[in-house]
Design an enzyme around this catalytic site. Structure first.
Site, PDB file in Angstrom:
ATOM      1  N   ASP A  39     -11.970 -11.294 116.377  1.00  0.00           N
ATOM      2  CA  ASP A  39     -10.557 -11.248 115.991  1.00  0.00           C
ATOM      3  C   ASP A  39     -10.416 -11.229 114.472  1.00  0.00           C
ATOM      4  O   ASP A  39      -9.766 -12.094 113.872  1.00  0.00           O
ATOM      5  CB  ASP A  39      -9.812 -12.429 116.619  1.00  0.00           C
ATOM      6  CG  ASP A  39      -9.920 -12.425 118.138  1.00  0.00           C
ATOM      7  OD1 ASP A  39     -10.151 -11.339 118.715  1.00  0.00           O
ATOM      8  OD2 ASP A  39      -9.784 -13.490 118.755  1.00  0.00           O
ATOM      9  N   THR A  62     -12.608  -7.115 121.457  1.00  0.00           N
ATOM     10  CA  THR A  62     -11.790  -6.742 120.300  1.00  0.00           C
ATOM     11  C   THR A  62     -10.299  -6.773 120.625  1.00  0.00           C
ATOM     12  O   THR A  62      -9.898  -6.635 121.789  1.00  0.00           O
ATOM     13  CB  THR A  62     -12.137  -5.311 119.838  1.00  0.00           C
ATOM     14  OG1 THR A  62     -12.118  -4.435 120.981  1.00  0.00           O
ATOM     15  CG2 THR A  62     -13.501  -5.259 119.179  1.00  0.00           C
ATOM     16  N   LYS A  95      -4.863  -6.423 127.267  1.00  0.00           N
ATOM     17  CA  LYS A  95      -3.919  -7.127 128.157  1.00  0.00           C
ATOM     18  C   LYS A  95      -2.720  -6.250 128.523  1.00  0.00           C
ATOM     19  O   LYS A  95      -1.564  -6.587 128.246  1.00  0.00           O
ATOM     20  CB  LYS A  95      -3.443  -8.448 127.544  1.00  0.00           C
ATOM     21  CG  LYS A  95      -4.556  -9.477 127.392  1.00  0.00           C
ATOM     22  CD  LYS A  95      -4.013 -10.849 127.050  1.00  0.00           C
ATOM     23  CE  LYS A  95      -5.080 -11.884 126.804  1.00  0.00           C
ATOM     24  NZ  LYS A  95      -5.812 -11.678 125.525  1.00  0.00           N
ATOM     25  N   PHE A  96      -3.027  -5.115 129.126  1.00  0.00           N
ATOM     26  CA  PHE A  96      -1.964  -4.230 129.616  1.00  0.00           C
ATOM     27  C   PHE A  96      -1.046  -5.020 130.546  1.00  0.00           C
ATOM     28  O   PHE A  96      -1.503  -5.908 131.268  1.00  0.00           O
ATOM     29  CB  PHE A  96      -2.576  -3.062 130.386  1.00  0.00           C
ATOM     30  CG  PHE A  96      -3.414  -2.143 129.543  1.00  0.00           C
ATOM     31  CD1 PHE A  96      -2.839  -1.092 128.847  1.00  0.00           C
ATOM     32  CD2 PHE A  96      -4.791  -2.328 129.440  1.00  0.00           C
ATOM     33  CE1 PHE A  96      -3.619  -0.243 128.063  1.00  0.00           C
ATOM     34  CE2 PHE A  96      -5.576  -1.483 128.666  1.00  0.00           C
ATOM     35  CZ  PHE A  96      -4.977  -0.440 127.977  1.00  0.00           C
ATOM     36  N   ASN A 101       2.241   4.365 134.914  1.00  0.00           N
ATOM     37  CA  ASN A 101       2.337   5.540 134.040  1.00  0.00           C
ATOM     38  C   ASN A 101       2.219   5.162 132.567  1.00  0.00           C
ATOM     39  O   ASN A 101       1.525   5.824 131.798  1.00  0.00           O
ATOM     40  CB  ASN A 101       3.654   6.285 134.283  1.00  0.00           C
ATOM     41  CG  ASN A 101       3.727   7.561 133.474  1.00  0.00           C
ATOM     42  OD1 ASN A 101       2.912   8.473 133.668  1.00  0.00           O
ATOM     43  ND2 ASN A 101       4.663   7.629 132.540  1.00  0.00           N
ATOM     44  N   THR A 102       2.868   4.082 132.174  1.00  0.00           N
ATOM     45  CA  THR A 102       2.799   3.643 130.778  1.00  0.00           C
ATOM     46  C   THR A 102       1.394   3.169 130.432  1.00  0.00           C
ATOM     47  O   THR A 102       0.860   3.475 129.353  1.00  0.00           O
ATOM     48  CB  THR A 102       3.838   2.527 130.528  1.00  0.00           C
ATOM     49  OG1 THR A 102       5.126   3.049 130.842  1.00  0.00           O
ATOM     50  CG2 THR A 102       3.822   2.060 129.081  1.00  0.00           C
ATOM     51  N   ARG A 223     -13.055 -18.083 117.401  1.00  0.00           N
ATOM     52  CA  ARG A 223     -13.161 -18.801 116.134  1.00  0.00           C
ATOM     53  C   ARG A 223     -14.401 -19.675 116.022  1.00  0.00           C
ATOM     54  O   ARG A 223     -14.902 -19.878 114.907  1.00  0.00           O
ATOM     55  CB  ARG A 223     -11.871 -19.595 115.882  1.00  0.00           C
ATOM     56  CG  ARG A 223     -10.770 -18.677 115.359  1.00  0.00           C
ATOM     57  CD  ARG A 223      -9.395 -19.281 115.518  1.00  0.00           C
ATOM     58  NE  ARG A 223      -8.959 -19.263 116.914  1.00  0.00           N
ATOM     59  CZ  ARG A 223      -7.778 -19.702 117.338  1.00  0.00           C
ATOM     60  NH1 ARG A 223      -6.917 -20.214 116.479  1.00  0.00           N
ATOM     61  NH2 ARG A 223      -7.448 -19.620 118.620  1.00  0.00           N
TER      62      ARG A 223
END
Ligand code: S5P
Length: 251
Positions: A39, A62, A95-96, A101-102, A223
């Protein structure tokens, strides 16, 4: 007596998806169950982090949309080479969370062209079973339960989301803070050996805890590694801790 935690060898034999098999093969070869979360904010930091942690990890996770100087050719192409050199997979934590469709458009178009390079992607399953149909050529990791304080992923949500994950052929596993059915690989973020939280809602557990109590398969560490004074050494420490915790959880 059956061991409590199934081995990577067993899962390698029993899982079908090529990306799940590849991940398990790398785990066994490197004796690692560590996914480093990169990150960081620049292409240079991303590549340096990938080079340093590469030998110790099974995958690099990523968030490409936080790279301030993102450029497909400059950012992605060298990263693909680094991943090949150190034999780790690329996991875009996108994280769709939309209609099919989008998600199809977000997966293949725009600046990031995720479908070109990501071996693994994360997706919510909030849009329902068929919203996941367009993720071809990658292994989908479903967000089933979140690590943050106050998350809405309560038991009812997780149970319903897990049913979708179990039945959809594109899904290889889930991100969760609880045990999953054996046909799903379990990925657990919120892992840190130094601290129990970040003051922004993140909640941490140790590698030992997540293997022993959740029977996780892969730990995701951000982290704890990239903020460490020596990220390479920290990656090695988490790799060893994760592998020892896995071995201990078999007995
Ligand atoms: O429930 C979750 C799901 C994810 S994918 N909780 C998380 O923390 N993550 C991600 O894991 C988060 O987006 C971040 O990239 C990483 C955890 O980072 P750390 O710095 O807290 O270890």
């Amino acid at each position: 007596e059956d061991p409590k935690h199934l081995t990577y060898e067993y899962k390698l034999e029993n899982l079908e998806h090529s990306k799940a098999k590849k991940l398990l093969e790398i785990a066994l070869e490197k004796k690692s169950n560590l996914i480093a979360s990169a990150d960081v904010l620049t292409t240079k930091e991303l590549h340096e982090f990938a080079e340093k942690t590469g030998p110790h990890i099974v995958a690099l996770k990523t968030h490409m949309d936080v790279i301030t100087d993102f450029d497909y050719d400059q950012t992605i192409l060298p990263l693909i080479d680094i991943a090949a050199k150190h034999n780790f997979m690329l996991m875009e934590d996108r994280k769709f969370a939309d209609i099919g469709n989008t998600q199809d458009l977000q997966y293949s178009y725009g600046m990031y062209k995720i479908s070109n390079w990501a071996d693994l992607i994360t997706s919510h399953v909030i849009g329902g079973y068929s919203s996941l149909d367009y993720f071809h050529n990658c292994g989908v990791i479903a967000i089933l339960g979140m690590s943050s304080e106050g998350t809405l992923t309560d038991k009812n949500y997780r149970d319903e989301a897990t049913k979708i994950a179990q039945s959809h052929p594109n899904i290889i596993g889930g991100v969760a803070q609880n045990e999953l059915p054996e046909e799903l690989l379990l990925f657990t973020p919120g892992v840190n050996m130094e601290t129990s939280g970040d003051g922004k809602g993140q909640q941490y557990n140790t590698p030992d805890h997540v293997f022993r109590n959740l029977h996780t398969d892969f730990i995701i560490v951000g982290r704890g590694i990239y903020k460490a004074e020596n990220p390479e050494q920290a990656a090695l420490s988490y790799k060893i801790a994760g592998w020892e915790a896995y071995e201990a959880s078999l007995n």
